[in-house]
Design an enzyme around this catalytic site. Sequence first.
Site, mmCIF file in Angstrom:
data_model
loop_
_atom_site.group_PDB
_atom_site.id
_atom_site.type_symbol
_atom_site.label_atom_id
_atom_site.label_comp_id
_atom_site.label_asym_id
_atom_site.label_seq_id
_atom_site.Cartn_x
_atom_site.Cartn_y
_atom_site.Cartn_z
ATOM 1 N N SER A 1 9.539 1.836 41.651
ATOM 2 C CA SER A 1 9.657 2.040 40.202
ATOM 3 C C SER A 1 8.331 1.831 39.476
ATOM 4 O O SER A 1 7.415 2.604 39.674
ATOM 5 C CB SER A 1 10.761 1.139 39.630
ATOM 6 O OG SER A 1 11.897 1.153 40.462
ATOM 7 N N HIS B 1 12.241 7.158 40.748
ATOM 8 C CA HIS B 1 13.510 7.530 40.105
ATOM 9 C C HIS B 1 13.322 7.525 38.591
ATOM 10 O O HIS B 1 12.343 6.971 38.093
ATOM 11 C CB HIS B 1 14.615 6.545 40.537
ATOM 12 C CG HIS B 1 14.353 5.129 40.117
ATOM 13 N ND1 HIS B 1 14.983 4.546 39.051
ATOM 14 C CD2 HIS B 1 13.509 4.187 40.595
ATOM 15 C CE1 HIS B 1 14.551 3.309 38.916
ATOM 16 N NE2 HIS B 1 13.651 3.069 39.830
#
Lengths: 248, 75
Positions: A125, A148
């Site tokens: 992330s 993501h």
Amino acid sequence: MNYMNEDQPQQPDPAESEKKKQNSIVETIQQLGQTTTPASESNIFCMTIIGQVEGHIVLPPQNKTTKYEHLIPQLVAAEQNPKIEGILIVLNTVGGDVEAGLAIAEMISSLSKPTVTLVLGGGHSIGVPIAVAGNMSFIAATATMTIHPIRLNGLVIGVPQTFEYLDKMQERILKFVTMHSNVTEEKFKELMFKTGELTRDIGTTVIGSDAVKYGLIDAVGGLGDALRELNNRIAERKPAAAQTGVYN
Amino acid sequence: MTLYTIMPLENVLDGLNGEQEPSQEVWVNGVFMQVLPVAPGMGKIVRLIHCGLDDYLKPELAPGSFVMFGQPPVS
């Protein structure tokens, strides 16, 4: 003539001072359960980014956190300290606060001293922009990076966030990553919005060599490779600094 | 605050509204810091509030380290 001796300050007995030093070490161990190891002078500063990157809100104690308010002045000190010639950033992070993560990534990318990043375990992330922020990036063969989209979580703490706002936040990350690595915007977006790969989310997990294949990370390697690269960069920088007369 | 993490948010934020442990602000060797008291005169560093720049590079002053504060006992 005796008075001269009396005026002189009393010399401490070397044996006595050694004993005192020993006692203080024993006391430290008794009181703190630890003692500081003798510091060896190194020209490399190692910064570790682990667990959650903590931002403006103190996370509950079950989280292992990296505190950005400590990391940012640490980077300033490393840049300023003449004894430090290079910075190694080791990552094993699950992500964290967007603002704090981007602040750390921007700080790393704007340092004038050589910086090498190494992803061990995971750089997920918000760890992705930090991982690409150095002059050269490495990833361990077994390490993973999850790319993501940013999820809506503002409601948890009562901040209304719109889709557009999240899109803008995503854009910041996208811009930073594409500016500091060889991955193209199209490829990064494709990885970010891929379906069917993650169980709970959309996105992609890239492992070691895949991260290099996509251009996200420069090379697969471990600690030895990262340190060798950093030392090479330090050595390369020395003659240049000698010419300009600017050492910092 | 926007969290961008792979950890499920319910795990990360669990206990966020719970009671925070009371912290204390103390001076230790010329460094003003926030500590969580763990025993009388002993605390765990939360963050440094006022210190020299190079103090941030000292591993013994990193958040999570233990420090002794207050007056040492008179023997």
